[in-house]
Write an enzyme that holds these catalytic residues in place. Structure first.
Site, PDB file in Angstrom:
ATOM      1  N   HIS A  63      -4.579  -7.879   0.293  1.00 44.64           N
ATOM      2  CA  HIS A  63      -3.856  -6.619   0.444  1.00 44.64           C
ATOM      3  C   HIS A  63      -3.031  -6.546   1.722  1.00 44.64           C
ATOM      4  O   HIS A  63      -1.960  -5.951   1.739  1.00 44.64           O
ATOM      5  CB  HIS A  63      -4.887  -5.495   0.418  1.00 44.64           C
ATOM      6  CG  HIS A  63      -4.304  -4.118   0.441  1.00 44.64           C
ATOM      7  ND1 HIS A  63      -3.556  -3.603  -0.590  1.00 44.64           N
ATOM      8  CD2 HIS A  63      -4.370  -3.125   1.380  1.00 44.64           C
ATOM      9  CE1 HIS A  63      -3.190  -2.374  -0.306  1.00 44.64           C
ATOM     10  NE2 HIS A  63      -3.669  -2.056   0.889  1.00 44.64           N
TER      11      HIS A  63
ATOM     12  N   ASP B 294       0.853  -1.186   0.000  1.00 45.82           N
ATOM     13  CA  ASP B 294       0.000   0.000   0.000  1.00 45.82           C
ATOM     14  C   ASP B 294       0.896   1.244   0.000  1.00 45.82           C
ATOM     15  O   ASP B 294       1.837   1.321  -0.790  1.00 45.82           O
ATOM     16  CB  ASP B 294      -0.958  -0.054   1.197  1.00 45.82           C
ATOM     17  CG  ASP B 294      -2.107   0.948   1.088  1.00 45.82           C
ATOM     18  OD1 ASP B 294      -3.124   0.601   0.459  1.00 45.82           O
ATOM     19  OD2 ASP B 294      -1.973   2.070   1.612  1.00 45.82           O
TER      20      ASP B 294
ATOM     21  N   TYR C  35      -3.185  11.014   1.082  1.00 42.78           N
ATOM     22  CA  TYR C  35      -3.777  10.912  -0.250  1.00 42.78           C
ATOM     23  C   TYR C  35      -3.800  12.278  -0.932  1.00 42.78           C
ATOM     24  O   TYR C  35      -3.479  12.406  -2.120  1.00 42.78           O
ATOM     25  CB  TYR C  35      -5.206  10.359  -0.150  1.00 42.78           C
ATOM     26  CG  TYR C  35      -5.259   8.885   0.158  1.00 42.78           C
ATOM     27  CD1 TYR C  35      -5.537   7.954  -0.841  1.00 42.78           C
ATOM     28  CD2 TYR C  35      -5.035   8.409   1.448  1.00 42.78           C
ATOM     29  CE1 TYR C  35      -5.589   6.603  -0.571  1.00 42.78           C
ATOM     30  CE2 TYR C  35      -5.084   7.062   1.735  1.00 42.78           C
ATOM     31  CZ  TYR C  35      -5.358   6.161   0.719  1.00 42.78           C
ATOM     32  OH  TYR C  35      -5.395   4.820   0.994  1.00 42.78           O
TER      33      TYR C  35
END
Length: 406
Positions: free
Chosen positions: A384, A206, A332
């Site tokens: 993930h 990630d 982000y």
């Protein structure tokens, strides 16, 4: 306590005056402060009050997860969190290991530092992502640091450094812009130097994958190799003779754009607005994360098939206790869209591709960016949160990747 960090003190490269290297190293050590995770009684009482006072939305209209985390399941988890979960469990699990804080570039960075007892152990920094935390790695600490106690070979041991990203967990929250993946990579390189490690390995998934790749670009002199469990190199749509994996990967990228990327667009554009709800409502914070444990794990329709309820709540507690709903999302805003930088990486790289990973790619596509691939493995199960879901496989893959680079 300073001796804990470096059994054989070395001169770190950031020290320009070699005559002052030992003095400066001692100064760095004095800047590393022991830290104890504490879950205060008043915080637990506040959490319980808020959980009990949750104002619930109406139920989803389809009988599945396509509109998000189902009402009945979120109610079930919230009830458990309120009445049955051990609210000291997170602190107990983290405090088994040595936790520290150190200020880097004006920000406190929290990290776990677990030294192996093995003389040939190599330093390894592992970086989590969103919605993860250092909790993801707790099940692999023992096998990686003391492999001889877990059916492995002592020569495969690592000294582990597990930092919390800025704005995440128990690290400080940036109050100005600029803390993107490149700055974090520089901070991690400084952290490893501060701990006395002249050379080291790096691992991540990630956001941790993006940070690890940035480390390989920016600190190639000291980073001996990297391992990724999410490789952010898009499949080449013009390529011929696509393999089944490549076709599946392309479909996965398209699904993400169409159905799975709403969270990222919100966090990348309006993290502050989102934060008001996440920081105020534990149920809202839990649902925001649980939905990803469902969507991104190899869970066969239920997140607890991959990760236990207690483990999910441990991770959610990290976000709740530290009120990081907005600060974690800001990464982000700062960096999303730039994680696939195409600048070639020559540091040795290994990757493990899990079938339920968000973004997958093939070795030939990855080689467009990673020019020195030394390990590539495609697994039949897992998603993930590799260390969380498949700790034994994760350990095997990390060992295999770095074995020839020691």
């Amino acid at each position: 306590m300073p001796l804990l960090f470096c059994a054989n003190p070395v001169k770190v490269d950031v020290i320009k005056d070699q005559r002052q290297s030992t003095k400066t190293l001692r100064h760095f050590m004095s800047e590393i402060r022991p830290f104890t995770v504490e879950v205060k009684t008043e915080d637990v009482e506040d959490l319980k009050r808020r959980l009990a006072a949750t104002r619930w939305p109406d139920a989803e209209t389809p009988d599945d997860w396509s509109q998000g985390a189902p009402l009945a399941y979120v109610k079930e988890v919230a009830h458990y969190w309120l009445h049955d979960y051990d609210h000291q469990r997170l602190a107990t699990r983290l405090n088994v290991f040595d936790n520290f804080l150190t200020e880097i570039q004006g920000l406190d960075i929290h990290f776990l530092h677990i030294k192996s007892s093995n003389a040939l152990a190599k330093p390894l920094i592992m970086t989590h992502g969103w919605p993860g935390s250092v909790v993801e790695f707790l099940k692999v600490v023992g096998p990686l640091t003391e492999p001889q106690n877990h059916g492995g070979n002592a020569d495969d041991a690592f000294h582990l450094v597990l930092p919390s990203l800025p704005g995440y967990g128990f690290s400080g929250k940036p109050t100005t812009t600029g803390w993107g993946i490149e700055k974090i990579a520089d901070a991690w390189a400084e952290l490893m130097a501060r701990l006395g490690y002249q050379q080291y390995f790096s691992q991540g998934g990630d956001w941790g994958s993006a940070v690890t790749s940035a480390i390989a670009r920016q600190d190639a002199e000291h980073c001996l190799g990297i391992h990724l469990n999410m490789v952010f190199v898009p499949p080449d749509v013009t390529a011929k003779d696509l393999t089944d994996l490549e076709k599946s990967a392309m479909a996965g990228w398209q699904f993400y754009q169409d159905w799975d990327s709403g969270y990222s667009k919100q966090q990348a554009t309006r993290p502050q607005t989102l934060g008001y709800g996440l920081v105020d409502s534990p149920t809202g914070q839990a649902a925001w994360i649980i939905e990803k444990f469902y969507a991104w794990t190899d869970c066969n329709g239920h997140p607890e098939n991959a990760i236990s309820r207690d483990e999910m709540l441990d991770d959610i507690m990290v976000y709740w206790l530290n009120a990081t709903g907005a600060s974690s999302a800001r990464l982000y805003w700062q960096s999303f869209g730039g994680v696939g930088a195409a600048t070639p990486i020559t540091v040795p790289m290994g990757a493990t591709i899990f079938p339920k990973e968000i973004f997958r790619t093939s070795q030939r596509f990855a080689a467009q960016v990673y020019k020195n691939i030394v390990h590539w493995s495609v697994k039949e199960k897992g998603g993930h949160f590799a260390a969380f879901e498949q700790p034994s496989v994760f350990v095997e893959e990390v060992r295999a990747c770095f074995k020839t680079l020691r």
